[in-house]
Write a protein that holds these residues in place. Structure first.
Motif, PDB file in Angstrom:
ATOM      1  N   PRO A   6     -10.664 -40.351  22.543  1.00  0.00           N
ATOM      2  CA  PRO A   6     -12.050 -39.925  22.659  1.00  0.00           C
ATOM      3  C   PRO A   6     -12.086 -38.509  23.779  1.00  0.00           C
ATOM      4  N   ILE A   7     -11.128 -38.174  24.595  1.00  0.00           N
ATOM      5  CA  ILE A   7     -11.006 -36.863  25.088  1.00  0.00           C
ATOM      6  C   ILE A   7     -11.019 -35.633  24.185  1.00  0.00           C
ATOM      7  N   ASN A   8     -10.488 -35.841  22.980  1.00  0.00           N
ATOM      8  CA  ASN A   8     -10.440 -34.708  21.862  1.00  0.00           C
ATOM      9  C   ASN A   8     -12.100 -34.449  21.601  1.00  0.00           C
ATOM     10  N   TRP A   9     -12.629 -35.648  21.125  1.00  0.00           N
ATOM     11  CA  TRP A   9     -14.085 -35.625  20.638  1.00  0.00           C
ATOM     12  C   TRP A   9     -14.978 -34.964  21.786  1.00  0.00           C
ATOM     13  N   LEU A  12     -14.274 -30.997  21.836  1.00  0.00           N
ATOM     14  CA  LEU A  12     -14.706 -30.686  20.801  1.00  0.00           C
ATOM     15  C   LEU A  12     -16.141 -30.372  20.854  1.00  0.00           C
ATOM     16  N   PHE A  13     -16.969 -31.445  21.395  1.00  0.00           N
ATOM     17  CA  PHE A  13     -18.268 -31.505  21.503  1.00  0.00           C
ATOM     18  C   PHE A  13     -18.821 -30.506  22.844  1.00  0.00           C
ATOM     19  N   ILE A  19     -20.287 -22.735  22.548  1.00  0.00           N
ATOM     20  CA  ILE A  19     -20.458 -21.732  21.571  1.00  0.00           C
ATOM     21  C   ILE A  19     -21.978 -21.688  21.145  1.00  0.00           C
ATOM     22  N   LEU A  20     -22.699 -22.721  21.090  1.00  0.00           N
ATOM     23  CA  LEU A  20     -24.214 -22.635  20.501  1.00  0.00           C
ATOM     24  C   LEU A  20     -24.975 -22.021  21.317  1.00  0.00           C
ATOM     25  N   LEU A  21     -24.724 -22.322  22.801  1.00  0.00           N
ATOM     26  CA  LEU A  21     -25.460 -21.711  23.861  1.00  0.00           C
ATOM     27  C   LEU A  21     -25.139 -19.952  23.830  1.00  0.00           C
TER      28      LEU A  21
END
Length: 53
Positions: A6-9, A12-13, A19-21
């Protein structure tokens, strides 16, 4: 499997969100709108502004 990492997800989020911001901020601040000329403001056709009810 997502249950195993879950830490990897989460990382990534967070990376995708940053990056989106950054992409949106770069597009927002790189846009320079054209200012209207003073000659064009005086030449507005007022007959086209009347609404046809």
């Amino acid at each position: 499997m997502p249950q195993m990492a879950p830490i990897n997800w989460l990382s990534l989020f967070i990376m995708f969100s940053i990056i989106l911001l950054l992409f949106n901020m770069m597009n927002y601040y790189s846009f320079s709108p054209k200012l209207p000329d003073s000659n064009n403001i005086n030449s507005i056709n007022f007959k086209s502004l009347n609404w046809k009810w």
